[in-house]
Design an enzyme around this catalytic site. Structure first.
Site, PDB file in Angstrom:
ATOM      1  N   TYR A 114     -12.159  -3.037  -3.240  1.00  0.00           N
ATOM      2  CA  TYR A 114     -12.696  -3.086  -1.875  1.00  0.00           C
ATOM      3  C   TYR A 114     -14.227  -3.106  -1.859  1.00  0.00           C
ATOM      4  O   TYR A 114     -14.823  -2.691  -0.863  1.00  0.00           O
ATOM      5  CB  TYR A 114     -12.164  -1.905  -1.068  1.00  0.00           C
ATOM      6  CG  TYR A 114     -10.741  -2.089  -0.564  1.00  0.00           C
ATOM      7  CD1 TYR A 114     -10.383  -3.207   0.215  1.00  0.00           C
ATOM      8  CD2 TYR A 114      -9.759  -1.146  -0.832  1.00  0.00           C
ATOM      9  CE1 TYR A 114      -9.086  -3.371   0.686  1.00  0.00           C
ATOM     10  CE2 TYR A 114      -8.453  -1.315  -0.348  1.00  0.00           C
ATOM     11  CZ  TYR A 114      -8.132  -2.424   0.410  1.00  0.00           C
ATOM     12  OH  TYR A 114      -6.854  -2.592   0.897  1.00  0.00           O
ATOM     13  N   LYS A 154       0.839  -1.201   0.000  1.00  0.00           N
ATOM     14  CA  LYS A 154       0.000   0.000   0.000  1.00  0.00           C
ATOM     15  C   LYS A 154       0.880   1.258   0.000  1.00  0.00           C
ATOM     16  O   LYS A 154       2.104   1.175   0.217  1.00  0.00           O
ATOM     17  CB  LYS A 154      -0.924  -0.047   1.220  1.00  0.00           C
ATOM     18  CG  LYS A 154      -1.900  -1.235   1.190  1.00  0.00           C
ATOM     19  CD  LYS A 154      -2.803  -1.232   2.419  1.00  0.00           C
ATOM     20  CE  LYS A 154      -3.728  -2.443   2.424  1.00  0.00           C
ATOM     21  NZ  LYS A 154      -4.663  -2.414   3.584  1.00  0.00           N
ATOM     22  N   GLU A 191      -9.173 -10.754  -7.726  1.00  0.00           N
ATOM     23  CA  GLU A 191      -8.248  -9.620  -7.609  1.00  0.00           C
ATOM     24  C   GLU A 191      -7.131  -9.690  -8.654  1.00  0.00           C
ATOM     25  O   GLU A 191      -6.733  -8.668  -9.211  1.00  0.00           O
ATOM     26  CB  GLU A 191      -7.689  -9.569  -6.180  1.00  0.00           C
ATOM     27  CG  GLU A 191      -8.777  -9.158  -5.181  1.00  0.00           C
ATOM     28  CD  GLU A 191      -8.401  -9.378  -3.713  1.00  0.00           C
ATOM     29  OE1 GLU A 191      -7.227  -9.717  -3.426  1.00  0.00           O
ATOM     30  OE2 GLU A 191      -9.291  -9.207  -2.851  1.00  0.00           O
ATOM     31  N   HIS A 233      -1.717  -5.477   1.383  1.00  0.00           N
ATOM     32  CA  HIS A 233      -2.961  -6.220   1.170  1.00  0.00           C
ATOM     33  C   HIS A 233      -2.625  -7.626   0.695  1.00  0.00           C
ATOM     34  O   HIS A 233      -1.680  -7.817  -0.077  1.00  0.00           O
ATOM     35  CB  HIS A 233      -3.816  -5.540   0.084  1.00  0.00           C
ATOM     36  CG  HIS A 233      -4.906  -6.433  -0.425  1.00  0.00           C
ATOM     37  ND1 HIS A 233      -6.122  -6.556   0.217  1.00  0.00           N
ATOM     38  CD2 HIS A 233      -4.952  -7.308  -1.466  1.00  0.00           C
ATOM     39  CE1 HIS A 233      -6.858  -7.452  -0.425  1.00  0.00           C
ATOM     40  NE2 HIS A 233      -6.178  -7.914  -1.450  1.00  0.00           N
ATOM     41  N   ASN A 282      -1.812  -0.233   7.292  1.00  0.00           N
ATOM     42  CA  ASN A 282      -1.304  -1.578   7.585  1.00  0.00           C
ATOM     43  C   ASN A 282      -0.450  -2.190   6.474  1.00  0.00           C
ATOM     44  O   ASN A 282      -0.299  -3.399   6.377  1.00  0.00           O
ATOM     45  CB  ASN A 282      -2.422  -2.489   8.067  1.00  0.00           C
ATOM     46  CG  ASN A 282      -3.483  -2.741   7.022  1.00  0.00           C
ATOM     47  OD1 ASN A 282      -3.336  -2.314   5.865  1.00  0.00           O
ATOM     48  ND2 ASN A 282      -4.546  -3.430   7.399  1.00  0.00           N
TER      49      ASN A 282
END
Ligand code: DAT
Ligand code: MG
Length: 149
Positions: A49, A9, A126, A115, A112
């Protein structure tokens, strides 16, 4: 062989963790078959998402993932979907075990670092969402017989 989708990310890229994160999966014995640095469009973020679209954190999540470059990857190997999730650690880094990427490198749930697909169905979805077939490079690493019996 099983494949999963992983993305470093914007926080992971900005913090200079790209090499460290890639190294973790390489050292495990998994094989990188797709890799690109990219900016994420709002459309892609919202599709990626979509399962969270009704959650209170959705808007912030989309803003965050579109806020800077992301490293999108496809990794291959036995059990890679579930095991990449284990190497990544719990969603909230405060609950992530030391030794996991989120446990070692993150504090807040909204920062975080990485992913990872959570199921075979989402891995396929994905990978197809983020990569064209011709962007994926099947290859057999020289180490294969030293990782797999
Ligand atoms: P994961 O990324 O571990 O698969 P998820 O799919 O439940 O977790 O959520 C996607 C991302 O949304 C997660 O990495 C960070 C963010 N997120 C999840 N729960 C959140 C919360 N309660 N508050 C803020 N952000 C959250
Ligand atoms: Mg998830």
């Amino acid at each position: 062989m099983e494949r999963t989708f992983l993305a470093i990310k914007p926080d992971g890229v900005q913090r200079g963790l790209v090499g460290t994160i890639i190294q973790r999966f390489e050292q495990k014995g998994y094989t990188l078959v797709g890799l690109k640095l990219m900016r994420v469009s709002r459309e892609l973020a919202e599709q990626h998402y979509s399962e969270h679209k009704d959650k209170p954190f959705f808007a912030g999540l989309v803003n965050f993932i579109t806020s800077g470059p992301v490293v999108a990857m496809v990794w291959e190997g036995r059990g890679v979907i579930a095991n990449a999730r284990k190497l990544i650690g719990a969603t909230n880094p405060l609950n992530a075990e030391p030794g996991t990427l989120r446990g070692d490198f993150a504090v807040d749930v909204g920062r975080n670092v990485i992913h990872g697909s959570d199921s075979p169905e989402n891995a396929e979805r994905e990978i197809n969402l983020w990569f064209q077939t011709q962007e994926l490079v099947p290859w057999e690493p020289a180490f294969t017989s030293w990782v797999y019996e």
